[in-house]
Write a protein that holds these residues in place. Sequence first.
Motif, PDB file in Angstrom:
ATOM      1  N   LEU A  17     -89.857 -46.726  11.181  1.00 55.42           N
ATOM      2  CA  LEU A  17     -89.438 -48.073  11.599  1.00 55.42           C
ATOM      3  C   LEU A  17     -90.353 -49.153  11.045  1.00 55.42           C
ATOM      4  O   LEU A  17     -89.918 -50.265  10.753  1.00 55.42           O
ATOM      5  N   TYR A  67     -84.389 -44.790  23.064  1.00 58.24           N
ATOM      6  CA  TYR A  67     -83.133 -45.301  22.493  1.00 58.24           C
ATOM      7  C   TYR A  67     -83.389 -46.485  21.563  1.00 58.24           C
ATOM      8  O   TYR A  67     -82.704 -46.658  20.546  1.00 58.24           O
ATOM      9  N   SER A  68     -84.401 -47.289  21.899  1.00 54.41           N
ATOM     10  CA  SER A  68     -84.689 -48.474  21.075  1.00 54.41           C
ATOM     11  C   SER A  68     -85.042 -48.109  19.642  1.00 54.41           C
ATOM     12  O   SER A  68     -84.877 -48.914  18.718  1.00 54.41           O
ATOM     13  N   ILE A  69     -85.542 -46.890  19.440  1.00 61.86           N
ATOM     14  CA  ILE A  69     -85.895 -46.434  18.094  1.00 61.86           C
ATOM     15  C   ILE A  69     -84.648 -46.255  17.239  1.00 61.86           C
ATOM     16  O   ILE A  69     -84.687 -46.408  16.015  1.00 61.86           O
ATOM     17  N   ILE A  72     -93.763 -48.918  18.844  1.00 65.03           N
ATOM     18  CA  ILE A  72     -92.481 -49.282  18.228  1.00 65.03           C
ATOM     19  C   ILE A  72     -92.556 -50.684  17.640  1.00 65.03           C
ATOM     20  O   ILE A  72     -91.979 -50.969  16.587  1.00 65.03           O
ATOM     21  N   ARG A  73     -93.321 -51.552  18.296  1.00 66.89           N
ATOM     22  CA  ARG A  73     -93.486 -52.934  17.807  1.00 66.89           C
ATOM     23  C   ARG A  73     -94.563 -53.033  16.727  1.00 66.89           C
ATOM     24  O   ARG A  73     -94.936 -54.117  16.311  1.00 66.89           O
ATOM     25  N   VAL A 114     -81.552 -47.888  17.595  1.00 68.32           N
ATOM     26  CA  VAL A 114     -80.567 -48.962  17.539  1.00 68.32           C
ATOM     27  C   VAL A 114     -80.831 -49.919  16.379  1.00 68.32           C
ATOM     28  O   VAL A 114     -81.872 -49.871  15.721  1.00 68.32           O
ATOM     29  N   ASN A 115     -79.868 -50.807  16.184  1.00 65.49           N
ATOM     30  CA  ASN A 115     -79.995 -51.903  15.236  1.00 65.49           C
ATOM     31  C   ASN A 115     -81.302 -52.664  15.509  1.00 65.49           C
ATOM     32  O   ASN A 115     -81.601 -53.007  16.650  1.00 65.49           O
ATOM     33  N   LYS A 116     -82.078 -52.924  14.471  1.00 63.63           N
ATOM     34  CA  LYS A 116     -83.383 -53.580  14.655  1.00 63.63           C
ATOM     35  C   LYS A 116     -83.261 -54.945  15.306  1.00 63.63           C
ATOM     36  O   LYS A 116     -84.207 -55.420  15.966  1.00 63.63           O
ATOM     37  N   ARG A 158     -83.432 -54.332  19.064  1.00 59.70           N
ATOM     38  CA  ARG A 158     -84.487 -53.422  19.534  1.00 59.70           C
ATOM     39  C   ARG A 158     -85.373 -54.060  20.606  1.00 59.70           C
ATOM     40  O   ARG A 158     -85.671 -53.452  21.637  1.00 59.70           O
ATOM     41  N   SER A 159     -85.809 -55.283  20.370  1.00 59.71           N
ATOM     42  CA  SER A 159     -86.702 -55.929  21.341  1.00 59.71           C
ATOM     43  C   SER A 159     -85.998 -56.140  22.671  1.00 59.71           C
ATOM     44  O   SER A 159     -86.637 -56.079  23.736  1.00 59.71           O
ATOM     45  N   GLU A 169     -94.014 -48.676  23.696  1.00 61.59           N
ATOM     46  CA  GLU A 169     -93.354 -49.918  23.279  1.00 61.59           C
ATOM     47  C   GLU A 169     -94.162 -50.615  22.183  1.00 61.59           C
ATOM     48  O   GLU A 169     -93.597 -51.137  21.215  1.00 61.59           O
TER      49      GLU A 169
END
Length: 300
Positions: free
Chosen positions: A298, A181-183, A233-234, A185-187, A190-191, A230
């Motif tokens: 991203l 889901y974090s991918i 994504i980061r 959402v609003n950046k 995200r964290s 994670e």
Amino acid sequence: MKRLVLGILVFLLSFASNAQADDWMESLSFAKRLARSQNKPILMVWEEATEYPLPVLIRNANGRNVVIDNLFESLELNRVIWEYFVPLKLNEQLYEDIYNDIKDTRSQSYIDKFNSDALKVMDANGNIIGTSGAFVELLNFSKFLFKYNLDLTYVKDEAFSYHTKKDFYSSFYLASKYIDYSILVNKNVRSEILKLADIYFDEALTFLNAIEDEGKKSQLQRLNLTKLKEDLIRNKPRRVLRQLKKFEDEEIDMVNKPLVSFLYYTTYRLLNEKENFEALESEISSLNLKQAQLIVNLNQ
């Protein structure tokens, strides 16, 4: 974004000043139930904090910034809040019970957020996603709404399974779904979604450590491998590569091999090592290829 614009720029003007606003909820259990059914986050504040005015800044339909003297007494803003959240005003008498549940399983920064008078955005299980921060200046409520405009439908099934039965599997699958889901959402949030996932990973690990099962090693391996997503994504592919090299010293369970291939593939994509990721492409499912592309997008 369109939904937010309609909510802020139009919603405030569409209700007469004498409209009746819904009250904030006062039951945590009812707020959780409503949040699950509506796929919304909870907006929680301690009851005593509402005894003091909370001035906020919001942009109106004409593009002008307008100051609302007190968020807690504005009928128009209350309706906007109900559009995006399940508002919860919690009595301090409940503090000790909730605190005792989290004091040994949460970081000090999480405890500080829990203790503060700030507005707290929570998931349907009452875990804090983020807050409005310290009230040292006027709260820009338009930015706050934009950041936490979360539709939690994506995690609905896993959240319901977790609510029905809390165990290793429900905690692990909910954590994994929050990573995915974090991918989307609003950046800016995200964290915080990734930190929320870590809460459920930690809980899954606690469940796993408490059981004796012949598949325990494989499950632990899968948990540790999944958490590496994670760092992708980061945009920390080299860290992922180092961690994956450590896994080469142990036997990868058959059920976890597709995940390892995905992690290597996405890592090489982020590092732009074409020869390496093309060699793996045939091993990756179409669904995971799409997710890898989203992660690359991203970080471009």
